[in-house]
Design a protein around this motif. Structure first.
Motif, PDB file in Angstrom:
ATOM      1  N   GLN A 252      -4.752  -6.010  20.893  1.00 49.35           N
ATOM      2  CA  GLN A 252      -4.667  -6.945  19.781  1.00 49.35           C
ATOM      3  C   GLN A 252      -4.599  -6.176  18.462  1.00 49.35           C
ATOM      4  O   GLN A 252      -5.336  -5.213  18.255  1.00 49.35           O
ATOM      5  N   VAL A 253      -3.677  -6.580  17.617  1.00 55.10           N
ATOM      6  CA  VAL A 253      -3.526  -5.967  16.302  1.00 55.10           C
ATOM      7  C   VAL A 253      -3.868  -7.010  15.252  1.00 55.10           C
ATOM      8  O   VAL A 253      -3.288  -8.095  15.230  1.00 55.10           O
ATOM      9  N   GLN A 254      -4.809  -6.689  14.393  1.00 48.40           N
ATOM     10  CA  GLN A 254      -5.170  -7.585  13.301  1.00 48.40           C
ATOM     11  C   GLN A 254      -4.720  -6.951  11.988  1.00 48.40           C
ATOM     12  O   GLN A 254      -5.017  -5.786  11.728  1.00 48.40           O
ATOM     13  N   LEU A 255      -3.992  -7.710  11.197  1.00 45.99           N
ATOM     14  CA  LEU A 255      -3.464  -7.208   9.938  1.00 45.99           C
ATOM     15  C   LEU A 255      -4.251  -7.812   8.788  1.00 45.99           C
ATOM     16  O   LEU A 255      -4.413  -9.029   8.713  1.00 45.99           O
TER      17      LEU A 255
ATOM     18  N   THR B 118      -4.380  -2.327   9.363  1.00 48.73           N
ATOM     19  CA  THR B 118      -4.830  -2.859  10.636  1.00 48.73           C
ATOM     20  C   THR B 118      -6.342  -2.813  10.710  1.00 48.73           C
ATOM     21  O   THR B 118      -6.989  -1.924  10.169  1.00 48.73           O
ATOM     22  N   SER B 119      -6.867  -3.805  11.404  1.00 52.29           N
ATOM     23  CA  SER B 119      -8.287  -3.828  11.715  1.00 52.29           C
ATOM     24  C   SER B 119      -8.393  -3.783  13.226  1.00 52.29           C
ATOM     25  O   SER B 119      -7.998  -4.716  13.915  1.00 52.29           O
TER      26      SER B 119
ATOM     27  N   ALA C  74      -1.372   7.516   9.301  1.00 51.35           N
ATOM     28  CA  ALA C  74      -2.718   8.084   9.416  1.00 51.35           C
ATOM     29  C   ALA C  74      -3.772   7.110   8.904  1.00 51.35           C
ATOM     30  O   ALA C  74      -4.906   7.085   9.386  1.00 51.35           O
ATOM     31  N   LYS C  75      -3.373   6.280   7.941  1.00 56.66           N
ATOM     32  CA  LYS C  75      -4.289   5.274   7.384  1.00 56.66           C
ATOM     33  C   LYS C  75      -4.030   3.892   7.956  1.00 56.66           C
ATOM     34  O   LYS C  75      -4.676   2.920   7.546  1.00 56.66           O
ATOM     35  N   ASN C  76      -3.053   3.807   8.877  1.00 59.31           N
ATOM     36  CA  ASN C  76      -2.702   2.505   9.465  1.00 59.31           C
ATOM     37  C   ASN C  76      -2.427   1.469   8.384  1.00 59.31           C
ATOM     38  O   ASN C  76      -2.886   0.321   8.474  1.00 59.31           O
ATOM     39  N   THR C  77      -1.678   1.866   7.394  1.00 60.75           N
ATOM     40  CA  THR C  77      -1.414   0.987   6.261  1.00 60.75           C
ATOM     41  C   THR C  77       0.066   1.024   5.881  1.00 60.75           C
ATOM     42  O   THR C  77       0.690   2.092   5.906  1.00 60.75           O
ATOM     43  N   VAL C  78       0.585  -0.132   5.555  1.00 64.76           N
ATOM     44  CA  VAL C  78       1.951  -0.267   5.052  1.00 64.76           C
ATOM     45  C   VAL C  78       1.868  -0.867   3.654  1.00 64.76           C
ATOM     46  O   VAL C  78       1.044  -1.758   3.402  1.00 64.76           O
ATOM     47  N   TYR C  79       2.722  -0.387   2.759  1.00 63.35           N
ATOM     48  CA  TYR C  79       2.696  -0.827   1.373  1.00 63.35           C
ATOM     49  C   TYR C  79       4.027  -1.474   0.995  1.00 63.35           C
ATOM     50  O   TYR C  79       5.090  -1.042   1.443  1.00 63.35           O
ATOM     51  N   LEU C  80       3.941  -2.474   0.142  1.00 62.35           N
ATOM     52  CA  LEU C  80       5.128  -3.053  -0.467  1.00 62.35           C
ATOM     53  C   LEU C  80       4.954  -2.933  -1.973  1.00 62.35           C
ATOM     54  O   LEU C  80       4.103  -3.606  -2.566  1.00 62.35           O
ATOM     55  N   GLN C  81       5.722  -2.040  -2.568  1.00 61.79           N
ATOM     56  CA  GLN C  81       5.692  -1.857  -4.008  1.00 61.79           C
ATOM     57  C   GLN C  81       6.758  -2.747  -4.627  1.00 61.79           C
ATOM     58  O   GLN C  81       7.943  -2.637  -4.283  1.00 61.79           O
ATOM     59  N   MET C  82       6.340  -3.618  -5.518  1.00 60.27           N
ATOM     60  CA  MET C  82       7.249  -4.580  -6.121  1.00 60.27           C
ATOM     61  C   MET C  82       7.349  -4.304  -7.615  1.00 60.27           C
ATOM     62  O   MET C  82       6.347  -4.424  -8.334  1.00 60.27           O
ATOM     63  N   ASN C  83       8.530  -3.938  -8.052  1.00 56.30           N
ATOM     64  CA  ASN C  83       8.787  -3.641  -9.459  1.00 56.30           C
ATOM     65  C   ASN C  83       9.777  -4.645 -10.036  1.00 56.30           C
ATOM     66  O   ASN C  83      10.483  -5.336  -9.288  1.00 56.30           O
ATOM     67  N   SER C  84       9.849  -4.700 -11.341  1.00 56.20           N
ATOM     68  CA  SER C  84      10.781  -5.595 -12.031  1.00 56.20           C
ATOM     69  C   SER C  84      10.691  -7.015 -11.470  1.00 56.20           C
ATOM     70  O   SER C  84      11.709  -7.638 -11.160  1.00 56.20           O
TER      71      SER C  84
ATOM     72  N   TYR D  60       8.269 -11.340  15.279  1.00 58.08           N
ATOM     73  CA  TYR D  60       7.055 -10.625  14.899  1.00 58.08           C
ATOM     74  C   TYR D  60       5.872 -11.245  15.630  1.00 58.08           C
ATOM     75  O   TYR D  60       5.720 -12.470  15.677  1.00 58.08           O
ATOM     76  N   THR D  61       5.018 -10.387  16.146  1.00 52.89           N
ATOM     77  CA  THR D  61       3.926 -10.852  16.994  1.00 52.89           C
ATOM     78  C   THR D  61       2.634 -11.089  16.210  1.00 52.89           C
ATOM     79  O   THR D  61       1.917 -12.055  16.470  1.00 52.89           O
ATOM     80  N   TYR D  62       2.334 -10.193  15.301  1.00 52.82           N
ATOM     81  CA  TYR D  62       1.069 -10.257  14.580  1.00 52.82           C
ATOM     82  C   TYR D  62       1.342 -10.464  13.095  1.00 52.82           C
ATOM     83  O   TYR D  62       2.282  -9.887  12.546  1.00 52.82           O
ATOM     84  N   TRP D  63       0.455 -11.253  12.462  1.00 53.35           N
ATOM     85  CA  TRP D  63       0.652 -11.605  11.060  1.00 53.35           C
ATOM     86  C   TRP D  63      -0.627 -11.405  10.250  1.00 53.35           C
ATOM     87  O   TRP D  63      -1.738 -11.604  10.766  1.00 53.35           O
ATOM     88  N   GLY D  64      -0.428 -11.009   8.984  1.00 47.79           N
ATOM     89  CA  GLY D  64      -1.544 -10.951   8.061  1.00 47.79           C
ATOM     90  C   GLY D  64      -1.883 -12.330   7.535  1.00 47.79           C
ATOM     91  O   GLY D  64      -1.198 -13.304   7.825  1.00 47.79           O
ATOM     92  N   GLN D  65      -2.912 -12.394   6.721  1.00 41.93           N
ATOM     93  CA  GLN D  65      -3.422 -13.679   6.244  1.00 41.93           C
ATOM     94  C   GLN D  65      -2.650 -14.224   5.049  1.00 41.93           C
ATOM     95  O   GLN D  65      -2.827 -15.389   4.678  1.00 41.93           O
ATOM     96  N   GLY D  66      -1.810 -13.407   4.445  1.00 42.59           N
ATOM     97  CA  GLY D  66      -1.022 -13.848   3.301  1.00 42.59           C
ATOM     98  C   GLY D  66      -1.691 -13.500   1.980  1.00 42.59           C
ATOM     99  O   GLY D  66      -2.927 -13.423   1.881  1.00 42.59           O
ATOM    100  N   ALA D  67      -0.865 -13.270   0.965  1.00 46.25           N
ATOM    101  CA  ALA D  67      -1.356 -12.959  -0.378  1.00 46.25           C
ATOM    102  C   ALA D  67      -0.458 -13.640  -1.398  1.00 46.25           C
ATOM    103  O   ALA D  67       0.771 -13.527  -1.321  1.00 46.25           O
ATOM    104  N   GLN D  68      -1.064 -14.310  -2.345  1.00 51.57           N
ATOM    105  CA  GLN D  68      -0.292 -15.018  -3.363  1.00 51.57           C
ATOM    106  C   GLN D  68       0.191 -14.039  -4.428  1.00 51.57           C
ATOM    107  O   GLN D  68      -0.598 -13.246  -4.967  1.00 51.57           O
ATOM    108  N   VAL D  69       1.469 -14.118  -4.718  1.00 50.29           N
ATOM    109  CA  VAL D  69       2.069 -13.375  -5.825  1.00 50.29           C
ATOM    110  C   VAL D  69       2.677 -14.399  -6.772  1.00 50.29           C
ATOM    111  O   VAL D  69       3.514 -15.209  -6.357  1.00 50.29           O
ATOM    112  N   THR D  70       2.236 -14.380  -8.014  1.00 50.93           N
ATOM    113  CA  THR D  70       2.741 -15.308  -9.011  1.00 50.93           C
ATOM    114  C   THR D  70       3.296 -14.519 -10.185  1.00 50.93           C
ATOM    115  O   THR D  70       2.589 -13.688 -10.759  1.00 50.93           O
TER     116      THR D  70
END
Length: 123
Positions: free
Chosen positions: A1-4, A24-25, A75-85, A110-120
């Motif tokens: 099981q993968v938890q994001l 991942t958790s 190594a950190k089990n982390t993916v980043y999305l950098q959003m500019n402009s 896609y099998t596993y999903w994160g909880q979502g984050a609001q971007v305004t």
């Protein structure tokens, strides 16, 4: 099981930047491809970007090319999305997801999903 577990997001003015993180958790997701999707009110969930687990192959929606970047630190089990402009039309709830299929744009693959984050993004 993968938890994001997602972090980041928030309110920013047009032209500003934000960074989303997806970690991942539990089990490592270093062998999964990771994608980002977003969903605005009243709209379907749409593909934003994806990165493969090996080789760092990336894929972007046309609407974000040249403005967003995606990266991963296995190594950190982390993916980043950098959003500019950022633009007001980028306003949405952003989700990360993990898949065994290379940089697929189809959310159903896609099998596993994160909880979502609001971007305004304000104008």
């Amino acid at each position: 099981q993968v938890q994001l577990v997602q972090s980041g997001g928030g309110l920013v003015q047009a032209g500003g930047s934000l960074r989303l993180s997806c970690a991942t958790s539990g089990r490592s997701f270093s062998r999964y491809n990771v994608g980002w999707f977003r969903q605005a009110p009243g709209k379907e969930r749409e593909f934003v970007a994806a990165i493969s687990w090996i080789g760092g192959i990336t894929n972007f929606a046309d609407s974000v090319k040249g403005r967003f970047t995606i990266s991963r630190d296995n190594a950190k089990n982390t993916v980043y999305l950098q959003m500019n402009s950022l633009k007001p039309e980028d306003t949405a709830v952003y989700y990360c997801a993990a898949s065994t299929l290379v940089t697929t744009t189809n959310p159903n693959q896609y099998t596993y999903w994160g909880q979502g984050a609001q971007v305004t993004v304000s104008s």
